[in-house]
Design an enzyme around this catalytic site. Structure first.
Site, mmCIF file in Angstrom:
data_model
loop_
_atom_site.group_PDB
_atom_site.id
_atom_site.type_symbol
_atom_site.label_atom_id
_atom_site.label_comp_id
_atom_site.label_asym_id
_atom_site.label_seq_id
_atom_site.Cartn_x
_atom_site.Cartn_y
_atom_site.Cartn_z
ATOM 1 N N ASN A 45 10.183 -12.951 -30.353
ATOM 2 C CA ASN A 45 10.575 -11.697 -31.013
ATOM 3 C C ASN A 45 11.321 -11.905 -32.323
ATOM 4 O OD1 ASN A 45 11.022 -10.966 -27.720
ATOM 5 N ND2 ASN A 45 9.692 -9.624 -28.913
ATOM 6 N N LYS A 133 2.227 -17.973 -23.800
ATOM 7 C CA LYS A 133 2.205 -18.394 -25.205
ATOM 8 C C LYS A 133 3.075 -19.620 -25.425
ATOM 9 C CE LYS A 133 4.627 -16.574 -28.566
ATOM 10 N NZ LYS A 133 5.175 -15.702 -29.639
ATOM 11 N N HIS A 153 -0.542 -12.606 -34.407
ATOM 12 C CA HIS A 153 -1.610 -12.734 -35.405
ATOM 13 C C HIS A 153 -2.946 -13.043 -34.736
ATOM 14 C CE1 HIS A 153 1.169 -12.546 -38.768
ATOM 15 N NE2 HIS A 153 1.891 -13.515 -38.240
#
Length: 226
Positions: A45, A133, A153
């Site tokens: 974040n 991730k 992205h």
């Protein structure tokens, strides 16, 4: 050709175009796996600049991982404040380090490189605060294992081009991208999609007219050039 085969067929032409645009990319050893893990927790974040600033501050203040564990949590919070959400990330980092030392007897996770990929991934995800991730980044960047990280992205560009179904979550997109991209290309193609997402396929005001991928992009073909 079924839907998945259609999506997978995009890979070779898209990869070649991005390779032509951004050049050949080859994996080279960078940070240690421990550094990669902590850096990834800091990156959650926030942007790369804030992450790097916080990580540099952490490494400058504490001589080793034991010192990070022993530090008062409030002190660690102040040290990494530039990463944002420091009140959450500081105890998360300390708990992760404690878990690693408790199980391994040292602050080292290089043993993951010897495990089957799924076992290594599961071990990382079992650490509080580590998701798909972060696990994929550690495995891909630290060990060059065929894990494909999906960040914002990659998730956005992957859906627009048509590699990913429109309604798929970032978490569920990891195995999808791993099935589409050849294992030896995971590192490079991950970087290509990030660069393309920053340079051209932006979240707001994507530069579709100049995009070299528009002939292969589902979003462009359906909304801009139907």
């Amino acid at each position: 050709m079924n839907d998945f085969e259609r999506r997978k067929a995009k890979y070779q032409p898209v990869a070649q175009i991005l390779r032509d645009v951004y050049g050949e990319l080859t994996w080279h050893p960078g940070q240690s796996a421990m550094d990669e893990l902590v850096s990834c927790i800091l990156s959650q974040n926030t942007n790369d600049t804030n992450r790097d600033k916080a990580f540099a501050a952490l490494k400058a203040r504490y001589p080793d991982w034991q010192a990070v564990v022993d530090a008062p949590t409030d002190d660690l919070i102040e040290t990494i404040r530039s990463a944002g959400l420091a009140n959450q990330k500081a105890p998360r980092i300390q708990r992760a380090l404690e878990r690693i030392y408790r199980e391994r007897g040292e602050y080292n996770i290089d043993f993951l490189n010897e495990l089957p990929l799924d076992e290594a991934r599961d071990w990382l995800i079992s650490i509080d605060g580590v998701g798909p991730k972060t696990a994929a980044i550690v495995l891909c960047f630290a060990f060059n294992r065929p894990a494909f990280p999906v960040d914002t992205h990659v998730h956005r560009v992957g859906k627009r081009i048509g590699f990913l179904p429109e309604n798929i979550s970032a978490e569920k997109a990891h195995p999808f991208m791993e099935a589409i991209v050849p294992p030896e290309d995971h590192y490079a193609f991950h970087i290509y999609l990030i660069r393309h997402g920053r340079d051209t396929c932006r979240a707001r005001n994507p530069m579709c007219a100049r995009c070299p991928l528009k002939n292969y992009c589902d979003d462009y073909q359906s909304t801009i050039n139907p």
